[in-house]
Write a protein that holds these residues in place. Structure first.
Motif, PDB file in Angstrom:
ATOM      1  N   ASP A 182       0.823  -1.209   0.000  1.00  9.67           N
ATOM      2  CA  ASP A 182       0.000   0.000   0.000  1.00  9.67           C
ATOM      3  C   ASP A 182       0.860   1.264   0.000  1.00  9.67           C
ATOM      4  OD1 ASP A 182      -2.382  -1.409  -0.087  1.00  9.67           O
ATOM      5  OD2 ASP A 182      -2.554  -1.507   2.088  1.00  9.67           O
ATOM      6  N   TYR A 183       1.735   1.390   0.986  1.00 12.76           N
ATOM      7  CA  TYR A 183       2.574   2.580   1.063  1.00 12.76           C
ATOM      8  C   TYR A 183       3.894   2.407   0.301  1.00 12.76           C
ATOM      9  CZ  TYR A 183       4.585  -0.269   4.817  1.00 12.76           C
ATOM     10  OH  TYR A 183       5.127  -1.301   5.545  1.00 12.76           O
ATOM     11  N   ALA A 184       4.186   1.185  -0.168  1.00 13.54           N
ATOM     12  CA  ALA A 184       5.415   0.921  -0.920  1.00 13.54           C
ATOM     13  C   ALA A 184       5.215  -0.297  -1.810  1.00 13.54           C
ATOM     14  CB  ALA A 184       6.589   0.689   0.022  1.00 13.54           C
TER      15      ALA A 184
ATOM     16  N   LYS B  43      10.130   8.747   5.360  1.00 18.24           N
ATOM     17  CA  LYS B  43       9.350   7.553   5.703  1.00 18.24           C
ATOM     18  C   LYS B  43       9.236   7.449   7.220  1.00 18.24           C
ATOM     19  CE  LYS B  43      10.565   4.661   1.697  1.00 18.24           C
ATOM     20  NZ  LYS B  43      11.379   5.649   0.972  1.00 18.24           N
ATOM     21  N   THR B  44       8.113   6.933   7.705  1.00 18.91           N
ATOM     22  CA  THR B  44       7.953   6.712   9.132  1.00 18.91           C
ATOM     23  C   THR B  44       8.752   5.480   9.545  1.00 18.91           C
ATOM     24  OG1 THR B  44       6.033   5.251   8.909  1.00 18.91           O
ATOM     25  CG2 THR B  44       5.612   7.643   8.995  1.00 18.91           C
TER      26      THR B  44
ATOM     27  N   ILE C  50       9.480   1.927   7.345  1.00 21.95           N
ATOM     28  CA  ILE C  50      10.804   1.357   7.108  1.00 21.95           C
ATOM     29  C   ILE C  50      10.874  -0.071   7.620  1.00 21.95           C
ATOM     30  CG2 ILE C  50      13.253   1.544   7.704  1.00 21.95           C
ATOM     31  CD1 ILE C  50      12.849   4.604   7.817  1.00 21.95           C
ATOM     32  N   VAL C  51      10.369  -0.307   8.826  1.00 21.40           N
ATOM     33  CA  VAL C  51      10.364  -1.658   9.394  1.00 21.40           C
ATOM     34  C   VAL C  51       9.568  -2.600   8.506  1.00 21.40           C
ATOM     35  CG1 VAL C  51       9.569  -3.072  11.322  1.00 21.40           C
ATOM     36  CG2 VAL C  51      10.731  -0.906  11.771  1.00 21.40           C
ATOM     37  N   GLY C  52       8.415  -2.160   8.020  1.00 20.28           N
ATOM     38  CA  GLY C  52       7.577  -3.008   7.168  1.00 20.28           C
ATOM     39  C   GLY C  52       8.277  -3.397   5.880  1.00 20.28           C
TER      40      GLY C  52
END
Length: 256
Positions: free
Chosen positions: A37-39, A60-61, A65-67
């Motif tokens: 979704d965001y990447a 990026k939050t 980044i972790v996701g």
């Protein structure tokens, strides 16, 4: 194709004559990616370009980044580079996966894995203040499997410091020259070595340096042959390009 089995089946299809090699190559180049979704994570970048996707951390939050890193890790990606990541985000990432964090260049390497280092890339700076950009270049090149020699604070204000390292410069397959102020270091190195020089202008300097624009223009106007220039403070881009040059030279030597 989302996994090795899919790729293996494609190769078997080529062996059976059901798929042409050209169609198989096109499929490998075009697929796959994962949509978070965001990447949209490009898992086949290493097949197309020889190196896995790199995460630009700024903007990026920590959760994003972790996701992204977790998704890449699940697909056996290693030495995942996260550039321009702050301390707080790096700590959240380290709580989730194995990470090496380097605070000076603000660069993280997730799922770090040792690999054989090839060739020799020299990363040189005009001054100590250029180290953040230089370390981004050096660590990027090392993560991609290159041997890196660092020559820091060898600017033209004390030219003898650079000349004392001629052996390292002359034996390099590529040199990354990182400098702010007037950016003269790249031209000087370009006039000494027989390998490509990647000039990196930095935003280091007083008012008339215009945030690195003065160094950028000087490097673009260099009279030394064999110099290329990346964007201001773009250590990652320089390290990546230096790796490509070094690896290509290594392949040529092996073919001989």
């Amino acid at each position: 194709m989302d996994n090795k089995q899919d790729i293996l089946e494609l190769l078997r299809s080529v062996a059976r004559g059901q798929t042409t090699p050209e169609d198989a190559l096109l499929s490998l180049k075009e697929e796959p990616f994962a949509d978070l979704d965001y990447a949209k994570i490009d898992f086949h970048r290493s097949i197309r370009q020889g190196a896995a996707e790199v995460i630009y951390g700024a903007g990026k939050t920590p959760e994003q980044i972790v996701g992204i890193v977790k998704a890449m890790g699940e697909r056996n990606c290693r030495n995942i580079l996260v550039t321009r990541i702050g301390q707080e985000a790096a700590e959240e990432l380290a709580a989730a996966v194995a990470v090496q964090y380097h605070p000076i260049p603000k660069l993280a390497i997730a799922f770090p894995e040792e690999r054989p280092l090839r060739g020799r890339i020299v990363v040189a700076t005009g001054g100590t203040s250029d180290m953040a950009v230089a370390e981004e270049a050096a660590l990027t090149a090392e993560a991609m499997g290159n041997q890196v020699i660092r020559l820091y604070d060898v600017g033209v204000a004390g030219l003898h410091r650079l000349l004392a390292s001629l052996d390292e410069l002359m034996s390099a397959r590529c040199v990354v020259a990182v400098a702010g102020m007037e950016g003269a270091l790249a031209s000087v190195i370009g006039g000494l070595v027989d390998c490509p020089v990647i000039a990196v202008p930095t935003s280091v300097g007083y008012g008339a340096s215009f945030g690195g624009l003065s160094a950028l223009l000087s490097m673009l106007n260099s009279c030394a042959s064999g110099c290329s220039v990346v964007n201001i403070d773009n250590g990652f881009g320089a390290g990546y390009l230096a790796s490509m040059i070094n690896q290509m030279e290594g392949i040529k030597e092996e073919e001989r």
